[in-house]
Design a protein around this motif. Sequence first.
Motif, PDB file in Angstrom:
ATOM      1  N   VAL A  35      64.696  75.921   2.989  1.00 16.40           N
ATOM      2  CA  VAL A  35      63.650  76.903   3.290  1.00 16.40           C
ATOM      3  C   VAL A  35      64.200  78.087   4.072  1.00 16.40           C
ATOM      4  N   ASN A  36      64.959  77.826   5.130  1.00 14.76           N
ATOM      5  CA  ASN A  36      65.428  78.923   5.994  1.00 14.76           C
ATOM      6  C   ASN A  36      66.348  79.907   5.274  1.00 14.76           C
ATOM      7  N   PRO A  37      67.372  79.440   4.539  1.00 19.66           N
ATOM      8  CA  PRO A  37      68.201  80.395   3.794  1.00 19.66           C
ATOM      9  C   PRO A  37      67.396  81.181   2.755  1.00 19.66           C
ATOM     10  N   LEU A  38      66.465  80.487   2.101  1.00 23.01           N
ATOM     11  CA  LEU A  38      65.634  81.162   1.097  1.00 23.01           C
ATOM     12  C   LEU A  38      64.770  82.227   1.749  1.00 23.01           C
ATOM     13  N   ALA A  39      64.158  81.883   2.885  1.00 23.23           N
ATOM     14  CA  ALA A  39      63.307  82.842   3.601  1.00 23.23           C
ATOM     15  C   ALA A  39      64.116  84.057   4.054  1.00 23.23           C
ATOM     16  N   ARG A  40      65.333  83.812   4.544  1.00 21.40           N
ATOM     17  CA  ARG A  40      66.183  84.923   4.998  1.00 21.40           C
ATOM     18  C   ARG A  40      66.539  85.854   3.848  1.00 21.40           C
ATOM     19  N   SER A  41      66.859  85.275   2.701  1.00 21.46           N
ATOM     20  CA  SER A  41      67.269  86.094   1.553  1.00 21.46           C
ATOM     21  C   SER A  41      66.135  86.978   1.053  1.00 21.46           C
ATOM     22  N   LEU A  42      64.890  86.554   1.307  1.00 22.84           N
ATOM     23  CA  LEU A  42      63.727  87.311   0.830  1.00 22.84           C
ATOM     24  C   LEU A  42      62.985  88.026   1.956  1.00 22.84           C
ATOM     25  N   ASP A  43      63.552  87.928   3.167  1.00 19.36           N
ATOM     26  CA  ASP A  43      62.936  88.557   4.332  1.00 19.36           C
ATOM     27  C   ASP A  43      61.509  88.060   4.541  1.00 19.36           C
ATOM     28  N   LEU A  44      61.355  86.741   4.475  1.00 17.77           N
ATOM     29  CA  LEU A  44      60.047  86.109   4.682  1.00 17.77           C
ATOM     30  C   LEU A  44      60.060  85.277   5.965  1.00 17.77           C
ATOM     31  N   ILE A  45      58.904  85.074   6.538  1.00 17.15           N
ATOM     32  CA  ILE A  45      58.770  84.154   7.659  1.00 17.15           C
ATOM     33  C   ILE A  45      58.921  82.737   7.092  1.00 17.15           C
ATOM     34  N   PRO A  46      59.780  81.890   7.676  1.00 14.49           N
ATOM     35  CA  PRO A  46      60.019  80.552   7.128  1.00 14.49           C
ATOM     36  C   PRO A  46      58.752  79.741   6.874  1.00 14.49           C
ATOM     37  N   SER A  47      57.786  79.795   7.802  1.00 17.46           N
ATOM     38  CA  SER A  47      56.559  79.017   7.611  1.00 17.46           C
ATOM     39  C   SER A  47      55.783  79.513   6.391  1.00 17.46           C
ATOM     40  N   THR A  48      55.761  80.835   6.180  1.00 22.92           N
ATOM     41  CA  THR A  48      55.087  81.403   5.009  1.00 22.92           C
ATOM     42  C   THR A  48      55.797  80.959   3.743  1.00 22.92           C
ATOM     43  N   CYS A  49      57.125  81.014   3.776  1.00 21.43           N
ATOM     44  CA  CYS A  49      57.930  80.593   2.623  1.00 21.43           C
ATOM     45  C   CYS A  49      57.663  79.132   2.289  1.00 21.43           C
ATOM     46  N   LEU A  50      57.576  78.295   3.320  1.00 22.35           N
ATOM     47  CA  LEU A  50      57.345  76.864   3.117  1.00 22.35           C
ATOM     48  C   LEU A  50      55.979  76.594   2.486  1.00 22.35           C
ATOM     49  N   HIS A  51      54.947  77.284   2.956  1.00 19.25           N
ATOM     50  CA  HIS A  51      53.606  77.098   2.399  1.00 19.25           C
ATOM     51  C   HIS A  51      53.581  77.457   0.906  1.00 19.25           C
ATOM     52  N   ILE A  52      54.236  78.544   0.560  1.00 15.54           N
ATOM     53  CA  ILE A  52      54.260  78.968  -0.845  1.00 15.54           C
ATOM     54  C   ILE A  52      55.058  77.977  -1.682  1.00 15.54           C
ATOM     55  N   LEU A  53      56.193  77.520  -1.159  1.00 14.14           N
ATOM     56  CA  LEU A  53      57.003  76.536  -1.873  1.00 14.14           C
ATOM     57  C   LEU A  53      56.212  75.265  -2.167  1.00 14.14           C
ATOM     58  N   ARG A  54      55.457  74.806  -1.188  1.00  9.55           N
ATOM     59  CA  ARG A  54      54.669  73.584  -1.383  1.00  9.55           C
ATOM     60  C   ARG A  54      53.590  73.771  -2.448  1.00  9.55           C
ATOM     61  N   ALA A  55      52.982  74.968  -2.468  1.00  6.21           N
ATOM     62  CA  ALA A  55      51.972  75.255  -3.495  1.00  6.21           C
ATOM     63  C   ALA A  55      52.612  75.286  -4.888  1.00  6.21           C
ATOM     64  N   LEU A  56      53.791  75.907  -4.981  1.00  7.64           N
ATOM     65  CA  LEU A  56      54.508  75.969  -6.255  1.00  7.64           C
ATOM     66  C   LEU A  56      54.980  74.581  -6.676  1.00  7.64           C
ATOM     67  N   GLN A  57      55.358  73.762  -5.695  1.00  4.57           N
ATOM     68  CA  GLN A  57      55.771  72.387  -5.987  1.00  4.57           C
ATOM     69  C   GLN A  57      54.604  71.585  -6.568  1.00  4.57           C
ATOM     70  N   ASP A  58      53.422  71.765  -6.014  1.00  5.55           N
ATOM     71  CA  ASP A  58      52.237  71.066  -6.513  1.00  5.55           C
ATOM     72  C   ASP A  58      51.948  71.406  -7.968  1.00  5.55           C
ATOM     73  N   GLU A  59      52.328  72.634  -8.370  1.00  9.73           N
ATOM     74  CA  GLU A  59      52.080  73.078  -9.742  1.00  9.73           C
ATOM     75  C   GLU A  59      53.257  72.745 -10.671  1.00  9.73           C
ATOM     76  N   GLY A  60      54.312  72.136 -10.127  1.00  9.44           N
ATOM     77  CA  GLY A  60      55.466  71.762 -10.937  1.00  9.44           C
ATOM     78  C   GLY A  60      56.438  72.888 -11.210  1.00  9.44           C
ATOM     79  N   LEU A  61      56.213  74.042 -10.574  1.00 10.78           N
ATOM     80  CA  LEU A  61      57.083  75.194 -10.805  1.00 10.78           C
ATOM     81  C   LEU A  61      58.324  75.162  -9.917  1.00 10.78           C
ATOM     82  N   VAL A  62      58.286  74.351  -8.871  1.00 11.00           N
ATOM     83  CA  VAL A  62      59.403  74.196  -7.941  1.00 11.00           C
ATOM     84  C   VAL A  62      59.645  72.708  -7.744  1.00 11.00           C
ATOM     85  N   ALA A  63      60.924  72.317  -7.694  1.00  7.71           N
ATOM     86  CA  ALA A  63      61.292  70.922  -7.453  1.00  7.71           C
ATOM     87  C   ALA A  63      61.833  70.775  -6.037  1.00  7.71           C
ATOM     88  N   PHE A  64      61.512  69.649  -5.387  1.00  7.95           N
ATOM     89  CA  PHE A  64      61.946  69.401  -4.005  1.00  7.95           C
ATOM     90  C   PHE A  64      62.716  68.093  -3.929  1.00  7.95           C
TER      91      PHE A  64
END
Length: 260
Positions: A35-64
């Motif tokens: 999460v942290n490296p990904l957030a840094r690369s996109l200039d996002l707040i880590p917590s915001t990045c994590l929330h979006i990742l979890r939503a995308l994971q629920d839809e099967g668009l992201v694997a964890f």
Amino acid sequence: MQEEQKTIRKRQVPAVTRAVAILRQLAREEEPVGVNPLARSLDLIPSTCLHILRALQDEGLVAFDPETKRYSIGLGILPLARSALQRNTFATLVQPRLDRLSEDFGVTGIATQLTQPGHMVVIAMSQSSIPFRLQVDLGSRFPALISATGRCFAAFNREKDEQLRKDFEDLSWDHPPAYEDWLTEVSQARDKGYAVDAGTYISGVTVIAVPLFDAGGRMARSLVAIGISERIQTTGADRVADAMLALRDQMSSTQMTMEG
């Protein structure tokens, strides 16, 4: 009475923009990322990045991966991509032409379409029957300015762009051409109607690109032939390009007939 012109206003949807950025970044990563490296690369707040990742994971668009705590692009993206390609009438139209191109010249033939921001995506492809051939994946994305396709894109879409040099310097080549030499080749592409990259993008590989234009005269798609440089030299890059131009004109006539 003069009609009132309506201005269409785009409303920003940050969550959607960030989700798309995350998916694109994950698609570019060769390995799963935290999460942290990904957030840094996109200039996002880590917590915001994590929330979006979890939503995308629920839809099967992201694997964890729970062991490494890292994320990667999910297989759920495949049905969406497959559906988009199946509904692309240009991909259906170009496929038999690519098959003929590959068979006639022993090249990998691909068709690309411009996507945003500034990338081309492979929407159709055909491999030759020769023993040694280059592997290209359907759905692959690459910068619109790279290789022979990029010379065409610069020639017809970004002729007077002040950002052009900076974007050029961000490209990755096996043998980077000097900017001035590249501009000369861009000008030649504008004059000839096609471009050739002889081993600067990938060592030992020649790429030939022919642009296809939209109604406004801007390059929106391309036909591309990729082959071993020695084989292309024996055949003649100009000969391959002439065949590609003929295929493009043939497709244009077919499209006009279908639309008429």
